[in-house]
Design a protein around this motif. Sequence first.
Motif, PDB file in Angstrom:
ATOM      1  N   UNK A  15       0.839  -1.206   0.000  1.00 37.24           N
ATOM      2  CA  UNK A  15       0.000   0.000   0.000  1.00 37.24           C
ATOM      3  C   UNK A  15       0.869   1.249   0.000  1.00 37.24           C
ATOM      4  N   UNK A  16       1.910   1.239   0.829  1.00 40.83           N
ATOM      5  CA  UNK A  16       2.800   2.400   0.909  1.00 40.83           C
ATOM      6  C   UNK A  16       3.524   2.617  -0.417  1.00 40.83           C
ATOM      7  N   UNK A  17       4.030   1.543  -0.987  1.00 43.40           N
ATOM      8  CA  UNK A  17       4.768   1.652  -2.252  1.00 43.40           C
ATOM      9  C   UNK A  17       3.865   2.143  -3.380  1.00 43.40           C
ATOM     10  N   UNK A  18       2.590   1.786  -3.323  1.00 44.83           N
ATOM     11  CA  UNK A  18       1.644   2.187  -4.360  1.00 44.83           C
ATOM     12  C   UNK A  18       1.157   3.620  -4.151  1.00 44.83           C
ATOM     13  N   UNK A  19       0.810   3.958  -2.921  1.00 43.16           N
ATOM     14  CA  UNK A  19       0.145   5.234  -2.647  1.00 43.16           C
ATOM     15  C   UNK A  19       1.085   6.384  -2.316  1.00 43.16           C
ATOM     16  N   UNK A  20       2.263   6.086  -1.840  1.00 48.70           N
ATOM     17  CA  UNK A  20       3.146   7.140  -1.341  1.00 48.70           C
ATOM     18  C   UNK A  20       4.227   7.482  -2.360  1.00 48.70           C
ATOM     19  N   UNK A  21       4.355   8.756  -2.607  1.00 44.02           N
ATOM     20  CA  UNK A  21       5.334   9.234  -3.590  1.00 44.02           C
ATOM     21  C   UNK A  21       6.686   9.557  -2.954  1.00 44.02           C
ATOM     22  N   UNK A  22       6.702   9.679  -1.626  1.00 43.54           N
ATOM     23  CA  UNK A  22       7.943  10.085  -0.955  1.00 43.54           C
ATOM     24  C   UNK A  22       7.988   9.518   0.460  1.00 43.54           C
ATOM     25  N   UNK A  23       9.157   9.654   1.078  1.00 41.70           N
ATOM     26  CA  UNK A  23       9.301   9.251   2.482  1.00 41.70           C
ATOM     27  C   UNK A  23       8.371  10.075   3.365  1.00 41.70           C
ATOM     28  N   UNK A  24       8.187  11.337   3.010  1.00 43.09           N
ATOM     29  CA  UNK A  24       7.295  12.193   3.798  1.00 43.09           C
ATOM     30  C   UNK A  24       5.861  11.651   3.756  1.00 43.09           C
ATOM     31  N   UNK A  25       5.424  11.159   2.612  1.00 40.32           N
ATOM     32  CA  UNK A  25       4.087  10.550   2.509  1.00 40.32           C
ATOM     33  C   UNK A  25       3.985   9.318   3.402  1.00 40.32           C
ATOM     34  N   UNK A  26       5.046   8.527   3.436  1.00 37.30           N
ATOM     35  CA  UNK A  26       5.077   7.330   4.288  1.00 37.30           C
ATOM     36  C   UNK A  26       4.996   7.749   5.755  1.00 37.30           C
ATOM     37  N   UNK A  27       5.755   8.766   6.123  1.00 35.24           N
ATOM     38  CA  UNK A  27       5.738   9.268   7.504  1.00 35.24           C
ATOM     39  C   UNK A  27       4.342   9.771   7.872  1.00 35.24           C
ATOM     40  N   UNK A  28       3.650  10.387   6.938  1.00 32.76           N
ATOM     41  CA  UNK A  28       2.288  10.875   7.199  1.00 32.76           C
ATOM     42  C   UNK A  28       1.327   9.705   7.456  1.00 32.76           C
ATOM     43  N   UNK A  29       1.530   8.607   6.768  1.00 29.40           N
ATOM     44  CA  UNK A  29       0.694   7.422   7.005  1.00 29.40           C
ATOM     45  C   UNK A  29       0.948   6.866   8.408  1.00 29.40           C
ATOM     46  N   UNK A  30       2.205   6.872   8.822  1.00 37.28           N
ATOM     47  CA  UNK A  30       2.529   6.434  10.183  1.00 37.28           C
ATOM     48  C   UNK A  30       1.898   7.382  11.195  1.00 37.28           C
ATOM     49  N   UNK A  31       1.974   8.674  10.932  1.00 39.21           N
ATOM     50  CA  UNK A  31       1.367   9.645  11.842  1.00 39.21           C
ATOM     51  C   UNK A  31      -0.122   9.353  12.008  1.00 39.21           C
ATOM     52  N   UNK A  32      -0.809   9.103  10.910  1.00 39.06           N
ATOM     53  CA  UNK A  32      -2.255   8.821  10.982  1.00 39.06           C
ATOM     54  C   UNK A  32      -2.534   7.591  11.836  1.00 39.06           C
ATOM     55  N   UNK A  33      -1.657   6.595  11.749  1.00 39.46           N
ATOM     56  CA  UNK A  33      -1.825   5.390  12.568  1.00 39.46           C
ATOM     57  C   UNK A  33      -1.541   5.680  14.044  1.00 39.46           C
ATOM     58  N   UNK A  34      -0.624   6.594  14.315  1.00 32.01           N
ATOM     59  CA  UNK A  34      -0.279   6.949  15.692  1.00 32.01           C
ATOM     60  C   UNK A  34      -1.295   7.897  16.332  1.00 32.01           C
ATOM     61  N   UNK A  35      -1.954   8.713  15.519  1.00 26.80           N
ATOM     62  CA  UNK A  35      -2.882   9.734  16.016  1.00 26.80           C
ATOM     63  C   UNK A  35      -4.171   9.061  16.491  1.00 26.80           C
ATOM     64  N   UNK A  36      -4.105   8.534  17.684  1.00 24.92           N
ATOM     65  CA  UNK A  36      -5.166   7.710  18.266  1.00 24.92           C
ATOM     66  C   UNK A  36      -6.517   8.418  18.314  1.00 24.92           C
ATOM     67  N   UNK A  37      -6.527   9.686  18.658  1.00 24.69           N
ATOM     68  CA  UNK A  37      -7.802  10.397  18.786  1.00 24.69           C
ATOM     69  C   UNK A  37      -8.165  11.203  17.541  1.00 24.69           C
ATOM     70  N   UNK A  38      -7.310  11.172  16.532  1.00 27.69           N
ATOM     71  CA  UNK A  38      -7.616  11.808  15.260  1.00 27.69           C
ATOM     72  C   UNK A  38      -7.666  13.325  15.276  1.00 27.69           C
ATOM     73  N   UNK A  83       6.133  14.428  10.035  1.00 22.28           N
ATOM     74  CA  UNK A  83       6.633  13.943   8.743  1.00 22.28           C
ATOM     75  C   UNK A  83       8.042  14.461   8.476  1.00 22.28           C
ATOM     76  N   UNK A  84       8.236  15.749   8.675  1.00 14.65           N
ATOM     77  CA  UNK A  84       9.549  16.340   8.425  1.00 14.65           C
ATOM     78  C   UNK A  84      10.613  15.759   9.359  1.00 14.65           C
ATOM     79  N   UNK A  85      10.307  15.717  10.644  1.00 14.33           N
ATOM     80  CA  UNK A  85      11.279  15.233  11.634  1.00 14.33           C
ATOM     81  C   UNK A  85      11.557  13.742  11.469  1.00 14.33           C
ATOM     82  N   UNK A  86      10.508  12.948  11.233  1.00 12.51           N
ATOM     83  CA  UNK A  86      10.673  11.502  11.084  1.00 12.51           C
ATOM     84  C   UNK A  86      11.576  11.174   9.895  1.00 12.51           C
ATOM     85  N   UNK A  87      11.382  11.881   8.796  1.00 10.33           N
ATOM     86  CA  UNK A  87      12.223  11.666   7.611  1.00 10.33           C
ATOM     87  C   UNK A  87      13.674  12.036   7.922  1.00 10.33           C
TER      88      UNK A  87
END
Length: 157
Positions: A15-38, A83-87
């Motif tokens: 999913x990441x390889x298909x949907x994400x164009x950059x490491x920053x996009x991947x980091x944003x997906x991780x952030x969404x998974x971590x953001x428990x309360x949205x 995203x910026x810091x994680x990358x």
Amino acid sequence: KNETSPTNPKVVLKQLETACKSREDVARELFKALDDNGDGNLSWEEFYNQMTAVKVCTEDELKKQYENLDSNSDSKISEDEFAESFVLLNASLSDAKFYKETAEMIGNLRAIYYAESPSHARMMVRKRQLEKTIWKLEHQDGDKKTIQRLKEHLECG
């Protein structure tokens, strides 16, 4: 794990390889998974609870990671900041390793919420609530005996 399960790291990686164009996009997906309360920000408590659910680290290591990700030191981490810091913090990893390790974390976080059975899901919710209660008590100088009993209860399941 099921080869089509959204918790399977191989599925997440595709999913990441298909949907994400950059490491920053991947980091944003991780952030969404971590953001428990949205709410679009990670508090220390939220970060701590999510990370301890999927990764074995000491509290000191997690605090250091949190401080490194909180680049403007406002005691919360926004999606952009994360995203910026994680990358930057993972710049030394090859793309393959960066994607793989991030996919594993996302898969593990999803497993908490996409539990295979309702009873397992309820148990995970109760466990997380108990972990949050313990965390609050520890950080508000709660009664040590109460904290110890809660930790014992948590260990027993």
